[in-house]
Design a protein around this motif. Structure first.
Motif, PDB file in Angstrom:
ATOM      1  N   LYS A 411      14.877  44.889  -6.715  1.00 56.40           N
ATOM      2  CA  LYS A 411      15.565  43.786  -6.050  1.00 56.40           C
ATOM      3  C   LYS A 411      14.522  42.885  -5.413  1.00 56.40           C
ATOM      4  CE  LYS A 411      19.954  46.144  -5.296  1.00 56.40           C
ATOM      5  NZ  LYS A 411      21.044  46.454  -4.329  1.00 56.40           N
ATOM      6  N   PHE A 412      14.587  41.606  -5.790  1.00 57.18           N
ATOM      7  CA  PHE A 412      13.571  40.635  -5.378  1.00 57.18           C
ATOM      8  C   PHE A 412      14.196  39.642  -4.414  1.00 57.18           C
ATOM      9  CE2 PHE A 412      10.500  37.132  -6.630  1.00 57.18           C
ATOM     10  CZ  PHE A 412       9.428  37.744  -6.011  1.00 57.18           C
ATOM     11  N   ASP A 413      13.625  39.522  -3.206  1.00 61.29           N
ATOM     12  CA  ASP A 413      14.208  38.659  -2.179  1.00 61.29           C
ATOM     13  C   ASP A 413      13.153  37.660  -1.712  1.00 61.29           C
ATOM     14  OD1 ASP A 413      15.741  37.509  -0.236  1.00 61.29           O
ATOM     15  OD2 ASP A 413      15.516  39.141   1.206  1.00 61.29           O
ATOM     16  N   VAL A 414      13.064  36.540  -2.401  1.00 57.78           N
ATOM     17  CA  VAL A 414      12.117  35.485  -2.043  1.00 57.78           C
ATOM     18  C   VAL A 414      12.844  34.158  -2.165  1.00 57.78           C
ATOM     19  CG1 VAL A 414       9.935  34.366  -2.573  1.00 57.78           C
ATOM     20  CG2 VAL A 414      10.155  36.827  -2.857  1.00 57.78           C
ATOM     21  N   HIS A 415      12.812  33.351  -1.132  1.00 51.15           N
ATOM     22  CA  HIS A 415      13.530  32.074  -1.130  1.00 51.15           C
ATOM     23  C   HIS A 415      12.602  30.878  -0.999  1.00 51.15           C
ATOM     24  CE1 HIS A 415      17.240  34.348  -0.840  1.00 51.15           C
ATOM     25  NE2 HIS A 415      16.745  34.998   0.198  1.00 51.15           N
ATOM     26  N   ASP A 416      11.479  31.047  -0.320  1.00 39.73           N
ATOM     27  CA  ASP A 416      10.615  29.906  -0.042  1.00 39.73           C
ATOM     28  C   ASP A 416       9.401  29.908  -0.967  1.00 39.73           C
ATOM     29  OD1 ASP A 416      12.284  29.195   2.054  1.00 39.73           O
ATOM     30  OD2 ASP A 416      11.196  30.486   3.468  1.00 39.73           O
ATOM     31  N   GLU A 417       8.870  28.703  -1.201  1.00 38.99           N
ATOM     32  CA  GLU A 417       7.613  28.555  -1.925  1.00 38.99           C
ATOM     33  C   GLU A 417       6.481  28.744  -0.909  1.00 38.99           C
ATOM     34  OE1 GLU A 417       7.362  28.132  -5.124  1.00 38.99           O
ATOM     35  OE2 GLU A 417       9.479  27.855  -5.571  1.00 38.99           O
ATOM     36  N   LEU A 418       5.779  29.864  -1.003  1.00 40.48           N
ATOM     37  CA  LEU A 418       4.725  30.186  -0.048  1.00 40.48           C
ATOM     38  C   LEU A 418       3.389  30.152  -0.767  1.00 40.48           C
ATOM     39  CD1 LEU A 418       6.507  33.152   1.746  1.00 40.48           C
ATOM     40  CD2 LEU A 418       6.216  30.830   2.609  1.00 40.48           C
ATOM     41  N   VAL A 419       2.489  29.304  -0.261  1.00 42.32           N
ATOM     42  CA  VAL A 419       1.184  29.114  -0.890  1.00 42.32           C
ATOM     43  C   VAL A 419       0.108  29.631   0.052  1.00 42.32           C
ATOM     44  CG1 VAL A 419      -0.464  27.438  -1.799  1.00 42.32           C
ATOM     45  CG2 VAL A 419       1.986  27.116  -2.173  1.00 42.32           C
ATOM     46  N   SER A 420      -0.798  30.436  -0.491  1.00 40.01           N
ATOM     47  CA  SER A 420      -1.911  30.947   0.297  1.00 40.01           C
ATOM     48  C   SER A 420      -3.186  30.814  -0.514  1.00 40.01           C
ATOM     49  CB  SER A 420      -1.678  32.410   0.671  1.00 40.01           C
ATOM     50  OG  SER A 420      -2.727  32.890   1.483  1.00 40.01           O
ATOM     51  N   ILE A 421      -4.313  30.756   0.163  1.00 40.15           N
ATOM     52  CA  ILE A 421      -5.620  30.665  -0.498  1.00 40.15           C
ATOM     53  C   ILE A 421      -6.105  32.086  -0.733  1.00 40.15           C
ATOM     54  CG2 ILE A 421      -7.944  29.715  -0.393  1.00 40.15           C
ATOM     55  CD1 ILE A 421      -5.744  27.620  -0.424  1.00 40.15           C
ATOM     56  N   VAL A 422      -5.987  32.581  -1.952  1.00 36.72           N
ATOM     57  CA  VAL A 422      -6.318  33.969  -2.255  1.00 36.72           C
ATOM     58  C   VAL A 422      -7.021  34.037  -3.600  1.00 36.72           C
ATOM     59  CG1 VAL A 422      -4.399  34.909  -0.922  1.00 36.72           C
ATOM     60  CG2 VAL A 422      -4.061  34.351  -3.336  1.00 36.72           C
ATOM     61  N   ASP A 423      -7.530  35.209  -3.906  1.00 35.35           N
ATOM     62  CA  ASP A 423      -8.036  35.503  -5.244  1.00 35.35           C
ATOM     63  C   ASP A 423      -6.857  36.033  -6.050  1.00 35.35           C
ATOM     64  OD1 ASP A 423      -9.094  37.043  -7.490  1.00 35.35           O
ATOM     65  OD2 ASP A 423     -11.057  36.725  -6.575  1.00 35.35           O
ATOM     66  N   SER A 424      -6.382  35.242  -6.990  1.00 26.93           N
ATOM     67  CA  SER A 424      -5.131  35.573  -7.679  1.00 26.93           C
ATOM     68  C   SER A 424      -5.214  36.898  -8.419  1.00 26.93           C
ATOM     69  CB  SER A 424      -4.748  34.452  -8.644  1.00 26.93           C
ATOM     70  OG  SER A 424      -5.760  34.278  -9.627  1.00 26.93           O
ATOM     71  N   TYR A 477       1.207  34.178   8.769  1.00 27.11           N
ATOM     72  CA  TYR A 477       0.959  35.027   7.611  1.00 27.11           C
ATOM     73  C   TYR A 477       2.090  34.891   6.597  1.00 27.11           C
ATOM     74  CZ  TYR A 477      -2.502  37.537  10.470  1.00 27.11           C
ATOM     75  OH  TYR A 477      -3.576  37.877  11.242  1.00 27.11           O
ATOM     76  N   VAL A 478       1.750  35.203   5.345  1.00 26.49           N
ATOM     77  CA  VAL A 478       2.758  35.538   4.342  1.00 26.49           C
ATOM     78  C   VAL A 478       2.870  37.050   4.350  1.00 26.49           C
ATOM     79  CG1 VAL A 478       3.355  35.558   1.911  1.00 26.49           C
ATOM     80  CG2 VAL A 478       2.289  33.550   2.906  1.00 26.49           C
ATOM     81  N   CYS A 479       4.079  37.557   4.527  1.00 29.26           N
ATOM     82  CA  CYS A 479       4.298  39.003   4.570  1.00 29.26           C
ATOM     83  C   CYS A 479       4.949  39.443   3.264  1.00 29.26           C
ATOM     84  CB  CYS A 479       5.176  39.389   5.760  1.00 29.26           C
ATOM     85  SG  CYS A 479       5.510  41.168   5.847  1.00 29.26           S
ATOM     86  N   LEU A 480       4.220  40.229   2.479  1.00 26.87           N
ATOM     87  CA  LEU A 480       4.753  40.829   1.261  1.00 26.87           C
ATOM     88  C   LEU A 480       5.204  42.245   1.607  1.00 26.87           C
ATOM     89  CD1 LEU A 480       5.198  41.160  -1.821  1.00 26.87           C
ATOM     90  CD2 LEU A 480       2.779  41.842  -1.969  1.00 26.87           C
ATOM     91  N   GLU A 481       6.487  42.508   1.466  1.00 26.97           N
ATOM     92  CA  GLU A 481       7.041  43.823   1.790  1.00 26.97           C
ATOM     93  C   GLU A 481       7.555  44.485   0.517  1.00 26.97           C
ATOM     94  OE1 GLU A 481      10.688  45.775   4.420  1.00 26.97           O
ATOM     95  OE2 GLU A 481       9.733  43.903   5.069  1.00 26.97           O
ATOM     96  N   VAL A 482       7.048  45.686   0.255  1.00 26.98           N
ATOM     97  CA  VAL A 482       7.487  46.488  -0.892  1.00 26.98           C
ATOM     98  C   VAL A 482       7.975  47.828  -0.362  1.00 26.98           C
ATOM     99  CG1 VAL A 482       6.839  47.540  -3.084  1.00 26.98           C
ATOM    100  CG2 VAL A 482       5.817  45.352  -2.402  1.00 26.98           C
ATOM    101  N   SER A 483       9.269  48.094  -0.536  1.00 24.18           N
ATOM    102  CA  SER A 483       9.850  49.351  -0.049  1.00 24.18           C
ATOM    103  C   SER A 483      10.553  50.059  -1.191  1.00 24.18           C
ATOM    104  CB  SER A 483      10.835  49.077   1.098  1.00 24.18           C
ATOM    105  OG  SER A 483      11.896  48.268   0.662  1.00 24.18           O
ATOM    106  N   ASP A 484      10.614  51.367  -1.089  1.00 22.67           N
ATOM    107  CA  ASP A 484      11.286  52.158  -2.118  1.00 22.67           C
ATOM    108  C   ASP A 484      12.115  53.251  -1.464  1.00 22.67           C
ATOM    109  OD1 ASP A 484       9.796  54.869  -2.030  1.00 22.67           O
ATOM    110  OD2 ASP A 484       8.140  53.439  -2.214  1.00 22.67           O
TER     111      ASP A 484
END
Length: 691
Positions: A411-424, A477-484
């Motif tokens: 289940k994927f819950d993302v609504h906003d376009e979030l841009v960060s400066i990262v190493d892809s 921050y951009v918070c990436l949450e992965v739960s199982d």
């Protein structure tokens, strides 16, 4: 209240005063017995005499009445003659005769107060027709009683001196002083104190116990001590109290908890000591120490210590992993280098060519392991670019979805376009590691993986801790949450999950999660972990959001330029690995360069000072045991500001300081590299306009 230990009962505050008053009153009473006794006897005797005389005189008057019943009231002269008779004692007195209403006759003498009166009825033929009254002064009796009082006072003082009243008063004073002292000691004690009788009922307590228990003194006095505790701890407390009261234990210490009316629970350390009266136990004193804050502080200290040790361990492992990766990269550079040399010298159709290619593939897989170890150590090179994290995560989920078992729902819950400066590529590795780990935790059971991306603002003053207990820096921050909903992890697994080569799987290298942690740290991010065995696991990854503008300060690196022909010139190759000093000239010779080698920075400086005119470029190993690459660079720059220098290292370009990165004559070549990458690096530094 005071406590009299040997009697095991409260002693009133006025005990000493009562004892003193008793002693004084006893002596006073003893002193008054003589004068009071004399007065009472003399007074009674006087009354009896006066009553007798009044009776005799009333009979004499009755005779006068009998001679003239109608006119006796006018026989004043005869009656006054009767009244004039003096008593035998010669005591002055007043005598009066009254009919039923008026005074008939009297004999008046001067009397001093106080006075006493006695009277008797005058009768005629059995009928009361008047009364005879006598009045005398009792002053003589009082004067004699006063003399007797003086004698009695001396007698009382003698008793006071002879009997042990002074010792009694002194003992009472000492008892009161002792009780005052004990009460002050109890109230001044840092512990809560309570005194119990043989039945375990509270007989006395200090103010600290009243505050500790949350009950008033009136509620506590007379209450059984064990009833203050819960059903779980009451048997233990009762057993300890019984041990002291019934088994004559001299001293016993125990720990328990005390619930309060306000819902809080206090952790206690109690010490019980028996009280004795005439050789037998009459009660006990319980000292109660509130250690709630101490235990809480100790628990917090242990948690902080564990987090600190965990952080130190991970940092140490990072240093170790970085060192191993560096040495391993040197070995792989040798293996791959000889593979490239051999491939150039043999027929591509030969069976040996295939063998060499297999060796090259194995070495490249080993190089990939090195990159993961360097990611854990935070020393991998990053290529920062603006990345739409929503699109990146969606692509990874789409790619992995087909490879995940059907029993696992994502289940994927993302609504906003979030841009960060990262190493892809590295963030892709993080997302893949977390999703794959979550799927493996669910296994063959039905379960769900939830993935969400949110923007989180951590302002100053709001404290969030990462998995090691370190405060996360205040920022956006951009918070990436992965739960199982998988099997979860016990505390021991949580402590070790990020260690290199630690794994709970039957197949696996144990580098996925350690690389994940290193990548997050290299992005100045943070990680939170929460897991419960049988309930699942949640990872939260915090990646900083960019400011209004982020300058691109990346240095050109190798592998970006096309393969070109460049030859001619002399290269100074500086590396502490002997095999690389042997292999390097072979490569450079094929490209068309002559080579001078040096095993360390000092040797290289001597060579450069002697041959600076013929050296066109320096290939410089970053990490060397004797004068490392950074120090060698600075020494060379003192001689020449323009000589091109290419740093070679398996670590990230971030190992170089800002002033080196700003040098337009500096390049970077990541180990292990192939001949084409080496050629491109030389081309970038030697061809004008390419650097």
């Amino acid at each position: 209240m005071r406590w009299q230990e040997h009697e095991m009962r409260p002693v009133n505050d006025t005990s000493y005063s009562n004892a003193t008053r008793f002693s004084v009153v006893f002596c006073v009473l003893a002193a008054l017995m003589l004068p009071v006794g004399y007065f009472m006897i003399s007074y009674e005797s006087l009354l009896r005499i006066m009553e007798t005389e009044a009776e005799i005189n009333s009979k004499l008057v009755s005779r006068v009445i009998s001679t003239n019943p109608e006119l006796w009231r006018y026989e004043t002269i005869r009656i006054e003659e009767i009244l004039a008779h003096r008593p035998r004692s010669g005591t002055a007195e007043i005598r009066r005769v009254f009919d039923k209403k008026t005074l008939v006759a009297e004999s008046v003498n001067a009397l001093k107060p106080p006075q006493v009166t006695a009277s008797f009825v005058i009768s005629n033929n059995g009928e009361a027709v008047g009364r005879f009254e006598i009045r005398r002064s009792i002053l003589p009796i009082l004067m004699k009683s006063g003399i007797m009082a003086i004698i009695g006072l001396g007698f009382g003082l003698l008793l006071y001196r002879l009997l042990p009243f002074r010792d009694l008063i002194k003992s009472g004073k000492m008892l009161q002083d002792t009780n005052d002292f004990l009460l002050k000691v109890m109230e001044a004690s840092t512990n809560s104190l309570v005194v119990l009788d043989l039945d375990g009922n509270i007989q006395m307590l200090n103010g600290r116990f009243e505050v500790l228990s949350g009950c008033s003194r009136e509620e506590l006095l007379g209450r059984h001590f064990c009833t203050l505790f819960t059903d779980d701890t009451r048997p233990q407390v009762h057993a300890k109290v019984h041990t002291v009261l019934k088994e004559s234990a001299e001293n016993i210490t125990f720990e328990t908890v005390l619930p309060r009316h306000d819902g809080t629970v206090k952790s206690l350390v109690c010490g019980a000591v028996p009280l004795f009266s005439e050789g037998t136990i009459s009660g006990l004193v319980v000292s109660v120490d509130d250690v709630t804050e101490r235990i809480k502080a100790e628990e917090e200290r242990l948690v902080q210590e564990r987090h600190f040790q965990q952080t130190q361990k991970l940092e140490s492992l990072g240093v170790l992993a970085g060192g191993i990766a560096h040495d391993f990269n040197n070995i792989l550079s040798i293996v791959l280098g000889y593979c490239y040399v051999i491939k150039d010298d043999i027929d591509p159709l030969s069976s040996y060519f295939e063998y060499v290619q297999k060796i090259e593939e194995a070495a490249n897989r080993a190089a990939d392991l090195c990159r993961q170890m360097l990611s854990y150590a935070g020393k991998n090179e990053l290529q920062h670019t603006p990345i739409n994290l929503r699109a990146l995560v969606e692509d990874i989920v789409g790619m992995l979805h087909s490879g995940i078992k059907k029993n696992v729902a994502i289940k994927f819950d993302v609504h906003d376009e979030l841009v960060s400066i990262v190493d892809s590529s590295q963030i892709q590795q993080v997302v893949m590691n977390l999703i794959i780990n979550a799927a493996e935790a669910i296994g063959d059971n039905n379960g769900t993986i939830r993935i969400s991306l949110t923007e989180v603002d951590l302002p100053e003053g709001r404290v969030e801790m990462d998995f090691t207990g370190t405060a996360i820096r205040a920022a956006r921050y951009v918070c990436l949450e992965v739960s199982d909903t998988g099997c979860g992890m016990d505390p021991e697994t949580q402590d070790r999950i990020f260690e290199p080569f630690y794994t709970t799987k039957f197949a696996g290298r144990g580098l996925g999660m350690s690389a994940t942690l290193g990548i997050i740290r290299s992005h100045d991010g943070a990680l939170q972990l929460s897991s419960t065995p049988g309930a699942g696991t949640t990872f939260k990854i915090y990646l900083p959001l960019p400011e209004a503008s982020v300058p691109d300060d990346n240095m050109p690196t190798t592998g970006q330029a096309p393969s070109v022909k460049v030859s001619g010139g002399t290269i100074l190759l500086i590396d502490d690995e002997e095999e690389l000093r042997v292999l390097g000239p072979a490569w450079l010779d094929k490209i068309g360069f002559s080579t001078i080698t040096a095993a360390n920075g000092r040797e290289a400086l001597d060579i450069y000072r002697k041959h600076s005119g013929r050296i066109d470029l320096i290939l410089l190993d970053l990490l060397m045991s004797e004068m490392d690459g950074i120090e060698t660079y600075r020494q060379v720059r003192e001689v020449s500001r323009a000589i091109p220098i290419i740093f070679c290292s398996g670590c990230s370009i971030k190992e170089l300081s800002a002033d080196i990165l700003e040098d337009e004559h500096v390049g970077f070549l990541k180990k292990p590299y192939d001949p084409d990458q080496l050629r491109s690096a030389l081309f970038d530094r030697l061809v004008p306009g390419r650097g």
